[in-house]
Design an enzyme around this catalytic site. Structure first.
Site, mmCIF file in Angstrom:
data_model
loop_
_atom_site.group_PDB
_atom_site.id
_atom_site.type_symbol
_atom_site.label_atom_id
_atom_site.label_comp_id
_atom_site.label_asym_id
_atom_site.label_seq_id
_atom_site.Cartn_x
_atom_site.Cartn_y
_atom_site.Cartn_z
ATOM 1 C CG HIS A 136 129.028 75.426 68.699
ATOM 2 N ND1 HIS A 136 128.846 74.770 67.497
ATOM 3 C CD2 HIS A 136 130.111 76.246 68.521
ATOM 4 C CE1 HIS A 136 129.772 75.163 66.638
ATOM 5 N NE2 HIS A 136 130.542 76.057 67.232
ATOM 6 C CG HIS A 210 134.645 73.958 67.854
ATOM 7 N ND1 HIS A 210 135.621 74.913 67.781
ATOM 8 C CD2 HIS A 210 133.548 74.496 67.267
ATOM 9 C CE1 HIS A 210 135.147 75.995 67.190
ATOM 10 N NE2 HIS A 210 133.896 75.769 66.857
ATOM 11 C CD GLU A 344 133.583 73.640 63.791
ATOM 12 O OE1 GLU A 344 132.498 73.621 64.425
ATOM 13 O OE2 GLU A 344 134.088 74.686 63.342
#
Length: 379
Positions: A136, A210, A344
């Protein structure tokens, strides 16, 4: 009709015009964007929460720290409003170690294997913040930066624009990257996000969102019924990096082409489920291009339905396998194992190291575009 409706949403966001100021009136629905201070950063910088509400009383709340969606209040089949996303009641919670609740993820959503990739013959080394891999965006991804907010008017109503300049070399990624995220919340109880970006050097980019959803508003999510229109998924190795294979879902616990409860097969003796501790994988959505239905989730008790649309080719479905009761969130709720799920929309994990996957390279003169829609309804 549905596609035409969605296209009008996208066109409306793309045609956004800045109004300025922090509180304004929705020219389409008559609802206001409310702004309040949500807390302050350690250096004293104020962080604001913006509430986008439609005429039916449903709402989405976003803060300019991490582009985080802090709350989504939508009705159940009895008309009772409830918050359907996990998170915290104040900024302090989000500043602590958090599993990316509600955050805007970048520069690269999901994982990059061995914390490195090569581009134009040059190797770029990144922070290994997830075992040997980058997760991420690294140690301080887009979920941990302060974005510049601005209230906007669009053809479909009022929206919130967040902008950020990610400088060349930030978290190891090349290029000065100008990023823009536009959030809106419409009369159809849909959160629409339009991500755009430009760069001055070749770089890689994969932006996603997210939020952890629980359409009941409490408890586990195993009764939620999921449909994902995908014939294949990307199996992973022991560190959750795709092997490069596109594996058919037929005959596996990963076949959600027919609506199936999350808990129906999640504990089967399957090697991929063992590695992920449940579902934590990328599905290859059956699509050609454009805005496409990526998933549909229904919760039978409340009747709430979530539909996810995106312009990207993949969808990471995560079943909250790393929640363990150690995090206390809204209203004192200790988030337990599988108390929330994520959908996602994304490019595939580790794409910079997988030439067979769709490209994530952004070049100078190109415009990055990714649209995500989370639409809520009831049955």
């Amino acid at each position: 009709m549905r596609n035409a409706r969605i296209n009008s949403i996208v066109l409306g966001l793309a045609a956004a015009v800045v109004l300025g100021g922090c509180t304004t009136t929705d020219p389409g629905a008559g609802a206001a964007v409310q702004k309040r201070e949500f807390g302050r950063m350690p250096d004293g910088t104020p962080i604001y929460e913006f509430t986008l509400k439609n005429s039916k009383g449903a709402e989405a709340r976003i803060i300019n720290y991490g582009g985080i969606i802090t709350a989504v209040r939508v009705p159940d089949k009895q008309g009772k409003m409830g918050d359907v996303v996990l998170g915290y009641d104040n900024l302090e919670g989000y500043l602590k170690e958090t599993p990316y609740f509600g955050a805007l993820i970048g520069r690269y959503g999901n994982r990059i294997g061995n914390a490195k990739f090569s581009l134009n013959g040059k190797e770029y080394k990144l922070a290994a913040n997830d075992g040997p891999n980058t997760l991420h965006g690294g140690i301080k991804g887009f979920d941990k930066v302060v974005w510049t907010p601005k209230v906007m008017a669009t053809l479909t109503g009022t929206a919130l624009e967040l902008t950020y300049l990610s400088k060349d070399g930030e978290e190891g990624f090349p290029g000065n990257l100008n990023v823009r995220a536009v959030y809106s919340f419409g009369e159809d109880n849909a959160i629409k996000l339009v991500y755009t970006a430009t760069t001055d050097q070749d770089t890689v980019l994969n932006l996603t969102q997210h939020s952890y959803f629980n359409l009941k508003g409490s408890g586990d999510i195993l009764d939620h019924v999921v449909m994902i229109p995908a014939d294949t998924f990307t199996p992973v190795d022991s560190t959750l990096i795709p092997t490069g294979e596109l594996k058919p879902v037929e005959g596996t616990p990963f076949d959600f082409r027919t609506p199936t409860p999350i808990g129906a097969r999640i504990n089967q003796a399957d090697e991929q489920l063992r590695i992920g501790k449940g579902y934590d994988h990328n599905w290859v959505i059956n699509k050609k291009s454009g805005l496409t239905l990526m998933a549909r989730v229904q919760e039978p008790t409340t009747g709430r339905i979530l539909e996810v649309f995106s312009t990207d080719p993949g969808l990471q479905f995560y079943s909250g396998n790393f929640l363990d009761g150690k995090i206390t969130g809204k209203g004192g709720w200790a988030y337990q194992f599988r108390n929330g799920f994520c959908m996602e929309p994304q490019h595939f994990p580790d794409s910079p190291n997988k030439p067979s996957f769709p490209s994530v390279v952004l070049k100078p003169g190109q415009n990055y575009n990714h649209t995500i829609i989370y639409r809520f309804s009831v049955k």
